[in-house]
Design a protein around this motif. Structure first.
Motif, PDB file in Angstrom:
ATOM      1  N   PHE A 241       7.925   8.791   4.048  1.00 40.86           N
ATOM      2  CA  PHE A 241       7.485   7.748   4.969  1.00 40.86           C
ATOM      3  C   PHE A 241       8.636   7.260   5.839  1.00 40.86           C
ATOM      4  CE2 PHE A 241       4.753   7.840   1.344  1.00 40.86           C
ATOM      5  CZ  PHE A 241       3.484   7.593   1.846  1.00 40.86           C
TER       6      PHE A 241
ATOM      7  N   TRP B   2      12.260  -1.162  -8.291  1.00 42.36           N
ATOM      8  CA  TRP B   2      12.598  -1.480  -9.685  1.00 42.36           C
ATOM      9  C   TRP B   2      13.134  -0.271 -10.437  1.00 42.36           C
ATOM     10  CZ3 TRP B   2       7.783  -2.124  -7.410  1.00 42.36           C
ATOM     11  CH2 TRP B   2       6.871  -1.092  -7.618  1.00 42.36           C
TER      12      TRP B   2
ATOM     13  N   PRO C  17      -4.522  13.206  -1.840  1.00 42.43           N
ATOM     14  CA  PRO C  17      -3.105  13.548  -1.914  1.00 42.43           C
ATOM     15  C   PRO C  17      -2.809  14.400  -3.141  1.00 42.43           C
ATOM     16  CG  PRO C  17      -3.416  11.166  -1.650  1.00 42.43           C
ATOM     17  CD  PRO C  17      -4.747  11.754  -1.957  1.00 42.43           C
ATOM     18  N   GLY C  18      -1.789  15.227  -3.028  1.00 38.34           N
ATOM     19  CA  GLY C  18      -1.403  16.046  -4.164  1.00 38.34           C
ATOM     20  C   GLY C  18       0.083  16.330  -4.109  1.00 38.34           C
TER      21      GLY C  18
ATOM     22  N   LYS D 225       0.823  -1.202   0.000  1.00 39.32           N
ATOM     23  CA  LYS D 225       0.000   0.000   0.000  1.00 39.32           C
ATOM     24  C   LYS D 225       0.866   1.265   0.000  1.00 39.32           C
ATOM     25  CE  LYS D 225      -3.419   1.985   3.000  1.00 39.32           C
ATOM     26  NZ  LYS D 225      -3.666   1.982   4.433  1.00 39.32           N
ATOM     27  N   VAL D 226       2.018   1.186   0.686  1.00 41.57           N
ATOM     28  CA  VAL D 226       2.847   2.383   0.829  1.00 41.57           C
ATOM     29  C   VAL D 226       3.379   2.860  -0.532  1.00 41.57           C
ATOM     30  CG1 VAL D 226       5.031   1.178   1.286  1.00 41.57           C
ATOM     31  CG2 VAL D 226       4.634   3.434   2.293  1.00 41.57           C
ATOM     32  N   TYR D 227       3.545   1.924  -1.509  1.00 41.85           N
ATOM     33  CA  TYR D 227       3.977   2.347  -2.852  1.00 41.85           C
ATOM     34  C   TYR D 227       2.909   3.214  -3.510  1.00 41.85           C
ATOM     35  CZ  TYR D 227       7.752  -1.125  -2.680  1.00 41.85           C
ATOM     36  OH  TYR D 227       8.858  -1.854  -2.347  1.00 41.85           O
TER      37      TYR D 227
ATOM     38  N   PHE E 273      10.686   2.985  -5.026  1.00 40.62           N
ATOM     39  CA  PHE E 273      10.277   1.919  -5.936  1.00 40.62           C
ATOM     40  C   PHE E 273      11.506   1.080  -6.256  1.00 40.62           C
ATOM     41  CE2 PHE E 273       7.407   5.555  -6.789  1.00 40.62           C
ATOM     42  CZ  PHE E 273       6.281   4.991  -6.207  1.00 40.62           C
TER      43      PHE E 273
ATOM     44  N   VAL F   3       3.372   1.464 -10.908  1.00 39.87           N
ATOM     45  CA  VAL F   3       3.518   0.861  -9.574  1.00 39.87           C
ATOM     46  C   VAL F   3       3.072  -0.600  -9.581  1.00 39.87           C
ATOM     47  CG1 VAL F   3       2.941   1.030  -7.128  1.00 39.87           C
ATOM     48  CG2 VAL F   3       3.212   3.121  -8.484  1.00 39.87           C
TER      49      VAL F   3
ATOM     50  N   LEU G 153      -3.988  11.550   2.724  1.00 41.25           N
ATOM     51  CA  LEU G 153      -4.008  10.093   2.689  1.00 41.25           C
ATOM     52  C   LEU G 153      -5.108   9.544   3.596  1.00 41.25           C
ATOM     53  CD1 LEU G 153      -0.157   9.439   2.828  1.00 41.25           C
ATOM     54  CD2 LEU G 153      -1.666   8.987   0.894  1.00 41.25           C
TER      55      LEU G 153
ATOM     56  N   ARG H 165       1.955  18.665  -1.642  1.00 39.45           N
ATOM     57  CA  ARG H 165       2.209  18.256  -0.251  1.00 39.45           C
ATOM     58  C   ARG H 165       3.091  17.009  -0.273  1.00 39.45           C
ATOM     59  NH1 ARG H 165      -3.129  16.962   0.528  1.00 39.45           N
ATOM     60  NH2 ARG H 165      -3.504  17.854  -1.521  1.00 39.45           N
TER      61      ARG H 165
ATOM     62  N   GLU I 259       0.601   4.947  -1.903  1.00 35.64           N
ATOM     63  CA  GLU I 259       0.524   6.214  -1.166  1.00 35.64           C
ATOM     64  C   GLU I 259       1.655   7.141  -1.583  1.00 35.64           C
ATOM     65  OE1 GLU I 259       0.328   5.214   2.995  1.00 35.64           O
ATOM     66  OE2 GLU I 259      -1.867   5.075   2.896  1.00 35.64           O
ATOM     67  N   ALA I 260       2.860   6.578  -1.688  1.00 38.09           N
ATOM     68  CA  ALA I 260       4.005   7.399  -2.095  1.00 38.09           C
ATOM     69  C   ALA I 260       3.749   7.993  -3.473  1.00 38.09           C
ATOM     70  CB  ALA I 260       5.276   6.563  -2.100  1.00 38.09           C
ATOM     71  N   ALA I 261       3.279   7.167  -4.405  1.00 37.31           N
ATOM     72  CA  ALA I 261       3.054   7.657  -5.769  1.00 37.31           C
ATOM     73  C   ALA I 261       1.968   8.732  -5.786  1.00 37.31           C
ATOM     74  CB  ALA I 261       2.670   6.496  -6.683  1.00 37.31           C
ATOM     75  N   ARG I 262       0.912   8.542  -4.978  1.00 35.02           N
ATOM     76  CA  ARG I 262      -0.176   9.524  -4.982  1.00 35.02           C
ATOM     77  C   ARG I 262       0.281  10.863  -4.405  1.00 35.02           C
ATOM     78  NH1 ARG I 262      -4.698   6.951  -1.887  1.00 35.02           N
ATOM     79  NH2 ARG I 262      -6.052   8.603  -2.634  1.00 35.02           N
ATOM     80  N   THR I 263       1.135  10.840  -3.378  1.00 35.91           N
ATOM     81  CA  THR I 263       1.624  12.122  -2.855  1.00 35.91           C
ATOM     82  C   THR I 263       2.598  12.779  -3.825  1.00 35.91           C
ATOM     83  OG1 THR I 263       3.412  11.059  -1.642  1.00 35.91           O
ATOM     84  CG2 THR I 263       1.384  11.453  -0.428  1.00 35.91           C
TER      85      THR I 263
END
Lengths: 332, 276
Positions: B87, B95, B79-80, A226-228, B93, A246, B61, B83, A230-234
């Motif tokens: 984490f 890959w 989310p945007g 899930k954190v991937y 990522f 992703v 989130l 901001r 969330e990271a991509a959305r932010t």
């Protein structure tokens, strides 16, 4: 106490790939054992009627290759490690060939036509080379088209099932039930439904490869942490970006797992479907040879299959290692 | 520095979570806070005080059950890229290489072509020059967290949200990265909101510290940090302020032996020791 034992039993990571004794003696023994196999064939009189020339040429090429590789390895360290690591195995191969030759061609304890010696099999591979080559070509054509279509179908259904819950709801139960049926169970239906044996075989291979790929891809997509997301959305990603950048990349290792299984299933389906209805290919050849009790030809085509399928798996494996070079433990 | 523009407004925010049996946990209750443009504010408190929840609300989130979180007057709903979020686990990522990870925000926003020349600047800013082509599994945890910060910064966010970014790192790397974060804040002038449970870190980095308490999660006090920009952990002022924060968190003056230790817990701890 326990610590010391642990240390001893664990090989050093650098050497772990080539852990056999790095000594030239075993390599000399390996070359010698192949020489012995050659000497046995030349000097022990035959008790079966066999054209042993191709076998002798084969052993000769084997020995020359070993020596040439050894000469190259004087300068190439990496190659020498591999050669010395494999030396004991090559030694055993030479001994087995010599014993097998003695038991069959030389003493007729293993009798023709059911248990031919190495010389007989290699002589048949040589004399039947044209038919075997054409059969391999037909098999490879059916196999590669089938696996390609099955994989593409599998990847697309896997993505749909893993990403969209509507598709998951409707398609996943079908995938689960249809997918576990061994593809060769469809042979009677495929023979009736499809206009010729090629398309029937194609259908069976597509079925065989579709399931493992689709299943693994859907699992790979659904298991994206899930954190991937969330990271991509932010970072400003939209839904499409989440899928393409992703979820799908995250499923690539699973695609390869599915593809490896699919390849194995496809080999099986290929040979069985060719044995049933086809008029060409290695499966057809085995079946045809069997009806003539030409078991040497059966063995010959089995040897060819082993070579062809090993090459396919090796290509698949190195492609996987290249594509997944980002993964821990896969890169060197 | 005195009358600053308000960037983020949090007013009357409530957030309740329900577990599988339907039992509610109040993560945040009636939280009000204004975050000013350009400031460095830290949320600190014990686990369960809702500090991460509050940060996730700002990121979009998560959404509150009641109350409003807004940025420049606009309510936050999702989310945007304005901001940026870092984490606790870098969440790179795996890959993609370091450089491609940093560039992902540009790609997601379809401005990669116009802005790709900036990538190297951010790699240099976080001190990872030479590691552009490394994959995440080839770099250390501290380096990964640097990449995560650069990845958020390349979008030039209005606010950078840091969710215990140094929590998983060793003490040396943590201090090193604290200096990096402080430098980034000074260089870019971005508003930064940090969530941490490390009092030292909070005092070293922030302008303001929001002390939070648990069950229900709320902000009990906001302390302004009046220290000079070059902070020294051994300065008297620094130590006095740290003591003040510890007192507010009700952690000051406690000797280890004064803590009640559950005999069962103690037994399990010694049991683990034997197993090793």
């Amino acid at each position: 106490m326990t610590k010391r034992i642990n240390k001893k039993s664990e090989p050093e990571p650098v050497q772990s790939a080539y852990w056999k004794p790095q000594s030239g003696l075993w390599y000399i023994a390996a070359v010698a054992s192949v020489l012995i196999a050659l000497a046995v064939d030349i000097f022990v009189p035959d008790s079966q009627f066999v054209n042993t020339l191709p076998y002798r040429v084969f052993l000769g090429i084997f020995i020359v290759t070993l020596i040439v590789l050894w000469i190259i390895s004087i300068k190439v360290n990496a190659l020498r490690k591999i050669l010395y690591h494999q030396a004991q195995f090559i030694f055993a191969v030479g001994i087995v060939l010599a014993v097998w030759d003695l038991l069959s061609t030389k003493s007729n304890i293993l009798q023709l036509p059911f248990f031919p010696g190495p010389a007989q099999i290699i002589s048949v591979i040589f004399s039947e080379r044209e038919t075997l080559l054409i059969s391999s070509f037909y098999s490879l054509r059916l196999f590669s088209i089938g696996l390609l279509l099955g994989t593409l179908l599998g990847i697309s259904t896997g993505i749909l099932i893993g990403w969209y819950r509507q598709w998951f709801y409707w398609l996943f139960p079908i995938l689960k039930v249809i997918g576990i049926i061994p593809s060769i169970a469809w042979i009677p239906i495929a023979v009736v439904v499809f206009p010729n044996s090629f398309i029937a075989g194609l259908f069976l291979i597509v079925i065989a490869s579709w399931f493992p790929v689709a299943f693994m891809v859907s699992v790979g997509i659904a298991s994206t942490p899930k954190v991937y997301y969330e990271a991509a959305r932010t970072l400003g990603a939209n839904e499409r970006f989440l899928l393409t950048h992703v979820a799908i990349p995250n499923a690539v290792p699973d695609i390869f797992t599915g593809l490896t299984t699919a390849t194995g299933f496809s080999f099986l389906t290929l040979i069985v479907s060719e044995m049933i209805g086809a008029k060409a290919g290695l499966g057809w050849y085995i079946n045809w040879a069997k009806t003539w009790s030409a078991y040497d030809k059966v063995y010959a085509s089995i040897v060819i299959m082993a070579i062809v399928f090993s090459i396919i798996l090796a290509v698949l494996n190195s492609t996987r290692n290249y594509v997944l070079r980002w993964k821990k433990g896969i890169s060197k | 520095m005195s009358k600053q523009e308000i960037l983020i407004n949090i007013s009357g925010v409530n957030r309740v979570y329900y577990d599988t049996t339907g039992r509610p946990t109040v993560a945040l209750q009636d939280v009000d806070l204004d975050i000013k443009k350009g400031e460095f504010i830290t949320f600190i408190g014990p686990s369960g005080c809702g500090k991460t929840t509050l940060l996730r609300l700002i990121a979009g989130l998560d959404t509150p059950q009641s109350g409003i979180v807004s940025i420049e007057g606009q309510p936050i709903e999702k989310p945007g890229h304005e901001r940026g979020f870092v984490f606790q686990q870098a969440a790179l990522f795996p890959w993609k290489t370091v450089a491609v990870n940093i560039a992902i925000g540009l790609k997601a926003r379809n401005i990669y072509k116009q802005k790709s020349q900036n990538i190297q600047d951010y790699i240099d800013l976080i001190g990872l020059t030479g590691f552009e082509k490394a994959y995440p599994h080839e770099i250390s945890g501290g380096m990964a967290q640097r990449v995560a910060i650069a990845r958020a910064l390349i979008n030039e966010p209005k606010v950078l949200l840091l969710d215990e970014p140094l929590g998983a790192l060793d003490a040396f790397t943590r201090i090193e990265l604290q200096t990096t974060i402080r430098n980034i804040w000074e260089k870019t002038g971005t508003t930064i909101v940090l969530v941490t449970h490390d009092v030292d870190e909070a005092v070293f980095l922030s302008n303001r510290i929001a002390i939070m308490t648990a069950r229900p999660g709320r902000i009990s006090e906001v302390i302004t940090v009046n220290l000079k920009p070059e902070r020294d952990r051994n300065d008297d002022d620094f130590i006095i302020l740290r003591r003040k924060v510890l007192e507010k968190l009700e952690l000051a003056g406690k000797h280890w032996s004064s803590r009640l230790v559950d005999p069962l817990e103690q037994a399990s701890i010694s049991g683990v020791g034997e197993a090793i």
